[in-house]
Motif scaffolding. Structure first.
Motif, PDB file in Angstrom:
ATOM      1  N   PRO A  52       0.839  -1.210   0.000  1.00 24.36           N
ATOM      2  CA  PRO A  52       0.000   0.000   0.000  1.00 24.36           C
ATOM      3  C   PRO A  52       0.873   1.260   0.000  1.00 24.36           C
ATOM      4  O   PRO A  52       1.978   1.241   0.540  1.00 24.36           O
ATOM      5  CB  PRO A  52      -0.800  -0.084   1.300  1.00 24.36           C
ATOM      6  N   ASN A  53       0.363   2.330  -0.606  1.00 20.98           N
ATOM      7  CA  ASN A  53       1.098   3.601  -0.577  1.00 20.98           C
ATOM      8  C   ASN A  53       0.850   4.330   0.751  1.00 20.98           C
ATOM      9  O   ASN A  53       0.078   3.853   1.602  1.00 20.98           O
ATOM     10  CB  ASN A  53       0.722   4.460  -1.794  1.00 20.98           C
ATOM     11  N   GLU A  54       1.517   5.461   0.926  1.00 22.81           N
ATOM     12  CA  GLU A  54       1.436   6.189   2.206  1.00 22.81           C
ATOM     13  C   GLU A  54      -0.007   6.612   2.522  1.00 22.81           C
ATOM     14  O   GLU A  54      -0.432   6.576   3.674  1.00 22.81           O
ATOM     15  CB  GLU A  54       2.327   7.439   2.173  1.00 22.81           C
ATOM     16  N   GLU A  55      -0.733   7.022   1.492  1.00 21.44           N
ATOM     17  CA  GLU A  55      -2.122   7.452   1.692  1.00 21.44           C
ATOM     18  C   GLU A  55      -2.975   6.296   2.217  1.00 21.44           C
ATOM     19  O   GLU A  55      -3.732   6.434   3.186  1.00 21.44           O
ATOM     20  CB  GLU A  55      -2.677   7.961   0.355  1.00 21.44           C
ATOM     21  N   THR A  56      -2.844   5.142   1.563  1.00 20.96           N
ATOM     22  CA  THR A  56      -3.644   3.982   1.970  1.00 20.96           C
ATOM     23  C   THR A  56      -3.247   3.508   3.361  1.00 20.96           C
ATOM     24  O   THR A  56      -4.110   3.128   4.166  1.00 20.96           O
ATOM     25  CB  THR A  56      -3.489   2.839   0.950  1.00 20.96           C
ATOM     26  N   LYS A  57      -1.932   3.552   3.644  1.00 20.25           N
ATOM     27  CA  LYS A  57      -1.474   3.151   4.984  1.00 20.25           C
ATOM     28  C   LYS A  57      -2.106   4.052   6.044  1.00 20.25           C
ATOM     29  O   LYS A  57      -2.553   3.578   7.086  1.00 20.25           O
ATOM     30  CB  LYS A  57       0.058   3.263   5.079  1.00 20.25           C
ATOM     31  N   PHE A  58      -2.149   5.358   5.753  1.00 20.44           N
ATOM     32  CA  PHE A  58      -2.780   6.310   6.676  1.00 20.44           C
ATOM     33  C   PHE A  58      -4.242   5.914   6.918  1.00 20.44           C
ATOM     34  O   PHE A  58      -4.715   5.859   8.055  1.00 20.44           O
ATOM     35  CB  PHE A  58      -2.688   7.723   6.082  1.00 20.44           C
ATOM     36  N   MET A  83      -8.443  15.764   3.607  1.00 25.90           N
ATOM     37  CA  MET A  83      -7.244  16.558   3.324  1.00 25.90           C
ATOM     38  C   MET A  83      -6.038  15.980   4.073  1.00 25.90           C
ATOM     39  O   MET A  83      -4.941  15.884   3.511  1.00 25.90           O
ATOM     40  CB  MET A  83      -7.498  18.032   3.662  1.00 25.90           C
ATOM     41  N   GLU A  84      -6.268  15.515   5.300  1.00 30.05           N
ATOM     42  CA  GLU A  84      -5.177  14.857   6.052  1.00 30.05           C
ATOM     43  C   GLU A  84      -4.691  13.611   5.326  1.00 30.05           C
ATOM     44  O   GLU A  84      -3.491  13.363   5.197  1.00 30.05           O
ATOM     45  CB  GLU A  84      -5.667  14.423   7.442  1.00 30.05           C
ATOM     46  N   MET A  85      -5.656  12.831   4.849  1.00 32.31           N
ATOM     47  CA  MET A  85      -5.304  11.580   4.162  1.00 32.31           C
ATOM     48  C   MET A  85      -4.549  11.869   2.857  1.00 32.31           C
ATOM     49  O   MET A  85      -3.513  11.258   2.571  1.00 32.31           O
ATOM     50  CB  MET A  85      -6.567  10.774   3.876  1.00 32.31           C
ATOM     51  N   LEU A  86      -5.073  12.819   2.066  1.00 32.07           N
ATOM     52  CA  LEU A  86      -4.408  13.144   0.789  1.00 32.07           C
ATOM     53  C   LEU A  86      -3.006  13.689   1.032  1.00 32.07           C
ATOM     54  O   LEU A  86      -2.065  13.363   0.315  1.00 32.07           O
ATOM     55  CB  LEU A  86      -5.245  14.150  -0.012  1.00 32.07           C
ATOM     56  N   LEU A 120     -14.935   5.148   2.299  1.00 30.72           N
ATOM     57  CA  LEU A 120     -15.005   6.610   2.124  1.00 30.72           C
ATOM     58  C   LEU A 120     -13.627   7.179   1.789  1.00 30.72           C
ATOM     59  O   LEU A 120     -13.509   8.140   1.020  1.00 30.72           O
ATOM     60  CB  LEU A 120     -15.646   7.284   3.337  1.00 30.72           C
ATOM     61  N   SER A 121     -12.582   6.548   2.341  1.00 32.43           N
ATOM     62  CA  SER A 121     -11.214   6.979   1.999  1.00 32.43           C
ATOM     63  C   SER A 121     -10.959   6.756   0.508  1.00 32.43           C
ATOM     64  O   SER A 121     -10.313   7.581  -0.152  1.00 32.43           O
ATOM     65  CB  SER A 121     -10.198   6.178   2.812  1.00 32.43           C
TER      66      SER A 121
END
Lengths: 305, 305
Positions: B42-48, B180-183, B140-141
């Motif tokens: 997973p990329n950083e966004e998905t990990k978050f 916005m935090e996730m992106l 939703l993410s």
């Protein structure tokens, strides 16, 4: 608003026509200006059903004259309008194997059910859109046609349930009686030339780089059809005339759900392997085979590729 | 019961992973023994997002070890497991253009919506199946990720409505703030090599007989990414190393929804025509371009074919 044509496959059967009529009505409720059209003359069975439910025969086209189209009961370009490559397909509703390519995302819904009209019934139901009585009639006729009165191995619980619900809407008290009348009307070969019989329900498939034409005709007496004067020769001529590699005409007894096939082409050993039977004098026995989609095409594809 | 693996495309993004997790849960309710798996880290966004909603990272595979599989968020063989040709695909749920071929009918549902998870939300809703809170969170993410917080031109009313419903289920009071935090977590390039940036979200496409690789990376400062030491050279090396004809890395500013691209390959004039702009020093300006699916791929396909 820009009009969208809605149509099923070439050599239309009752589902190709019924699903086009139903989808055109359904998508009107979604705000699309639709017209149901067909890619060839309806067969005797479909004429019986349209007449029974007081529906007009839709306009016959070969080429679409709108930019946007909706495909029902097919997805392969070979089975569609001649100018399909130049059009934008906005929706596909189908229950066949898929061989489809687009440049843009679109609405595509397919399920391994017996009949396209079954999925359309469920769309109407989900959205709580009322189905006109005559349209319910042609939809139930399509389910009876595609599933041979729920006897084909393609039949699912969704087909059974949809047929019952549609019969209630259409006011058909005994759908088995109506269905047998309709299927028998379809076996009436009087007035049909050998070419009509061979080509009437035929579809073309690409298999292992070969072009394979598969026709199917329903009857109450298989041997009577096989022995129609000149039929076998005409199947062979059809192959040569149109540049196919292989042709199989499947003759299906709607009363006992058995078939025989007339085959010509360069892949006889693949055909013999596909059905685990020997060709005798170009005839192959196909006991229990009634479904082109579920039995004939996948078996042949497996051996051809 | 025979297990079926559920997975999204290679180089998984938040929708590829979120939709696999959601579909695996949804199809369990349909009586299928499923396992969600992923085709890469997973990329950083998905990990978050996984971490935020207390979900484990699914098992990473390259090849499927079941006979039957369910595809989400992709349909093209190039983007799937390495042994896809040997498997039976039973279901596809996707929102991309279609390039798909099977021997057997199957369940296939696609809509031109912003996110696969939007369709899955609607499946749950239609069947009145309860969505676990954490799964609503990853869904939703996925919608936020694919639509860049509902700002991408791929966004539809169905995405907007599904995001709101899912936020309520997941207990996310302010999805804009969370989004916005996730992106932003996804734009964190620290610890990522140039190869990770180029290949992290890359997909391969066949266009006019050519192999075209298209990567995309989100940022809050496009020029900072473009001037990362050695990045441009490494894009060129990627092209040569893997035998592609063309490669485009799109760098997208998530704050103002503009992009620039780094291009190498044999079709520079097609690329310039596709975006009506000139390549300068291998860089092309792509104002207002944020969607690979709706803007980049169709424009390129049109010029390449």
């Amino acid at each position: 608003m820009e009009k969208e044509l809605v149509f099923g496959h070439k050599n239309p059967d009752t589902d190709a026509i019924g699903a086009a009529i139903a989808a055109a009505d359904y998508f009107k409720h979604q705000g699309i200006d639709t017209e149901a059209v067909i890619l060839g003359e309806p067969n005797e069975e479909t004429k019986f059903a349209l007449n029974y439910f007081n529906l007009d025969v839709p306009r016959i086209i070969e080429k679409a004259d709108t930019e946007k189209v909706i495909l029902v009961d097919h997805n392969e370009a070979e089975q569609s309008v001649s100018n399909i490559e130049d059009l934008t397909v906005t929706h596909v509703i189908d229950h066949h194997k898929i061989n489809f390519k687009t440049d843009l995302p679109l609405f595509y819904h397919a399920e391994p059910v017996g009949c396209t009209s079954t999925m359309l019934y469920r769309f109407y139901e989900k959205d709580q859109v009322e189905i006109p009585k005559s349209i319910a009639g042609i939809m139930l006729s399509a389910i009876i046609s595609d599933t041979l009165l729920l006897k084909s191995p393609t039949t699912t619980d969704k087909d059974r349930r949809s047929l019952e619900k549609l019969a209630a809407i259409a006011g058909v008290d005994d759908y088995e009686k109506y269905g047998m009348e309709m299927l028998k009307a379809g076996t009436n070969l009087s007035g049909r030339t050998n070419h009509d019989i061979i080509d009437g329900d035929a579809k073309s498939f690409e298999m292992g780089g070969k072009k394979f034409k598969i026709g199917q005709v329903n009857t109450v007496d298989v041997d009577e059809v096989i022995h129609l004067p000149g039929l076998k020769d005409d199947v062979k001529k059809e192959l040569e005339k149109e540049g196919f590699d292989d042709i199989l005409l499947v003759i299906t007894n709607i009363l006992d759900s058995n078939s025989k096939g007339i085959f010509f082409g360069s892949d006889s050993s693949a055909v013999e392997k596909a059905f685990n039977a020997k060709l005798k004098n170009q005839i192959i026995d196909l006991p229990g085979v009634v479904s082109r989609k579920k039995q004939i095409v996948p078996n042949l594809t497996k051996e051809m590729e």
